[in-house]
Design a protein around this motif. Structure first.
Motif, PDB file in Angstrom:
ATOM      1  N   VAL A 167     -45.148  35.427  -0.102  1.00 28.94           N
ATOM      2  CA  VAL A 167     -46.316  34.795   0.518  1.00 28.94           C
ATOM      3  C   VAL A 167     -47.291  35.856   1.020  1.00 28.94           C
ATOM      4  O   VAL A 167     -48.505  35.746   0.816  1.00 28.94           O
ATOM      5  N   LEU A 168     -46.759  36.913   1.668  1.00 27.45           N
ATOM      6  CA  LEU A 168     -47.619  37.986   2.172  1.00 27.45           C
ATOM      7  C   LEU A 168     -48.337  38.701   1.034  1.00 27.45           C
ATOM      8  O   LEU A 168     -49.517  39.042   1.146  1.00 27.45           O
ATOM      9  N   ALA A 169     -47.623  38.930  -0.060  1.00 23.34           N
ATOM     10  CA  ALA A 169     -48.234  39.587  -1.220  1.00 23.34           C
ATOM     11  C   ALA A 169     -49.351  38.728  -1.798  1.00 23.34           C
ATOM     12  O   ALA A 169     -50.409  39.228  -2.187  1.00 23.34           O
ATOM     13  N   LEU A 170     -49.114  37.406  -1.840  1.00 23.53           N
ATOM     14  CA  LEU A 170     -50.114  36.480  -2.372  1.00 23.53           C
ATOM     15  C   LEU A 170     -51.358  36.467  -1.482  1.00 23.53           C
ATOM     16  O   LEU A 170     -52.496  36.528  -1.969  1.00 23.53           O
ATOM     17  N   VAL A 171     -51.133  36.393  -0.172  1.00 23.79           N
ATOM     18  CA  VAL A 171     -52.247  36.401   0.771  1.00 23.79           C
ATOM     19  C   VAL A 171     -53.020  37.710   0.675  1.00 23.79           C
ATOM     20  O   VAL A 171     -54.262  37.726   0.689  1.00 23.79           O
ATOM     21  N   ASN A 172     -52.281  38.828   0.544  1.00 24.13           N
ATOM     22  CA  ASN A 172     -52.924  40.135   0.449  1.00 24.13           C
ATOM     23  C   ASN A 172     -53.794  40.247  -0.799  1.00 24.13           C
ATOM     24  O   ASN A 172     -54.871  40.831  -0.768  1.00 24.13           O
ATOM     25  N   LYS A 191     -23.003  33.081   3.979  1.00 20.87           N
ATOM     26  CA  LYS A 191     -24.002  32.021   3.864  1.00 20.87           C
ATOM     27  C   LYS A 191     -25.259  32.376   4.662  1.00 20.87           C
ATOM     28  O   LYS A 191     -26.392  32.226   4.179  1.00 20.87           O
ATOM     29  N   LEU A 192     -25.041  32.865   5.892  1.00 25.10           N
ATOM     30  CA  LEU A 192     -26.170  33.247   6.741  1.00 25.10           C
ATOM     31  C   LEU A 192     -26.958  34.394   6.111  1.00 25.10           C
ATOM     32  O   LEU A 192     -28.198  34.402   6.115  1.00 25.10           O
ATOM     33  N   GLY A 193     -26.240  35.359   5.550  1.00 29.46           N
ATOM     34  CA  GLY A 193     -26.894  36.486   4.906  1.00 29.46           C
ATOM     35  C   GLY A 193     -27.745  36.055   3.728  1.00 29.46           C
ATOM     36  O   GLY A 193     -28.865  36.553   3.536  1.00 29.46           O
ATOM     37  N   LEU A 194     -27.232  35.113   2.931  1.00 27.54           N
ATOM     38  CA  LEU A 194     -27.983  34.611   1.776  1.00 27.54           C
ATOM     39  C   LEU A 194     -29.241  33.868   2.221  1.00 27.54           C
ATOM     40  O   LEU A 194     -30.302  34.007   1.615  1.00 27.54           O
ATOM     41  N   TYR A 248     -35.179  33.815   2.850  1.00 27.40           N
ATOM     42  CA  TYR A 248     -36.365  33.774   3.718  1.00 27.40           C
ATOM     43  C   TYR A 248     -37.198  35.049   3.562  1.00 27.40           C
ATOM     44  O   TYR A 248     -38.429  35.008   3.527  1.00 27.40           O
ATOM     45  N   ALA A 249     -36.514  36.200   3.497  1.00 30.05           N
ATOM     46  CA  ALA A 249     -37.208  37.477   3.377  1.00 30.05           C
ATOM     47  C   ALA A 249     -37.984  37.562   2.073  1.00 30.05           C
ATOM     48  O   ALA A 249     -39.140  37.998   2.039  1.00 30.05           O
ATOM     49  N   VAL A 250     -37.348  37.124   0.982  1.00 27.00           N
ATOM     50  CA  VAL A 250     -37.990  37.158  -0.335  1.00 27.00           C
ATOM     51  C   VAL A 250     -39.219  36.249  -0.353  1.00 27.00           C
ATOM     52  O   VAL A 250     -40.290  36.623  -0.842  1.00 27.00           O
TER      53      VAL A 250
END
Length: 211
Positions: A34-39, A19-22, A27-29
């Protein structure tokens, strides 16, 4: 008495880890998206500002030029620690009067300059596009309020100096007090840029006095 089935402790632990891994994966995805969108929104603006800054710097180091033509067949630096890029012929009324080039490399930290050389081999000007040396020491090289012995700024003192003569700290230019490494390193950048442009002038028969 009814029997109650209990889940083994190690099984609960495995499910908790999954569960923690998922959750972390989600969160990572989301963070990457979000970073790609901002970039995507900021990259064009950053590039635009970078081009604008370089264009303004070209006009500063070659005030009399009214046009710049990009060239690609200039000689590279003699060392792989220094990068020469974005070279342009400086023109006035359609005639070549010199050239400018960007030179980047190590200083006390790192720096990038834009250098202008006239056809007669004299420096038309030099400016810093980037300098991350120590505040109050090496950073004085780009400080418009800091002056050397001649009363000029560190960068303005190179104007009209003979680029065919190697720049040597405290010999044919004034170094920065307390920042010898920066001073010597900047002279190395200037020498590499000068050598490349002067070689280009010779190879393309562009040498001689400006009209």
């Amino acid at each position: 008495m009814s029997e109650v089935t209990k889940t083994p402790k190690n099984e609960n632990s495995i499910f908790g880890m999954i569960k923690l891994g998922l959750i972390l994966a989600i969160y990572a995805v989301v963070s990457c998206a979000v970073l790609a969108l901002v970039n995507n929104f900021t990259s064009p603006k950053i590039l635009e500002n970078s081009i604008k800054k370089a264009t303004e710097a070209m006009k500063e180091v070659f005030v009399e030029a009214d046009d710049f033509e990009k060239i690609d067949d200039f000689a590279p630096a003699s060392t792989n620690t220094i990068t020469l890029s974005d070279a342009y012929l400086a023109k006035k009324d359609g005639q070549v009067i010199g050239a400018v080039i960007q030179v980047a490399g190590p200083t006390y930290d790192k720096g990038k300059i834009i250098l202008g050389i006239r056809k007669d081999g004299l420096v038309s000007g030099m400016r810093f596009l980037e300098l991350t040396d120590s505040p109050g020491f090496g950073s004085k090289a780009k400080d418009p309020n800091y002056t050397v012995k001649s009363g000029k700024t560190f960068y303005d003192q190179f104007e009209m100096k003979d680029a065919s003569q190697p720049f040597v700290n405290n010999q044919n230019f004034d170094g920065i007090s307390g920042a010898t490494i920066t001073s010597v390193s900047v002279s190395t950048l200037l020498n590499e840029g000068s050598a490349s442009l002067l070689k280009y002038f010779a190879e393309h028969d562009l040498g001689g006095k400006n009209e």
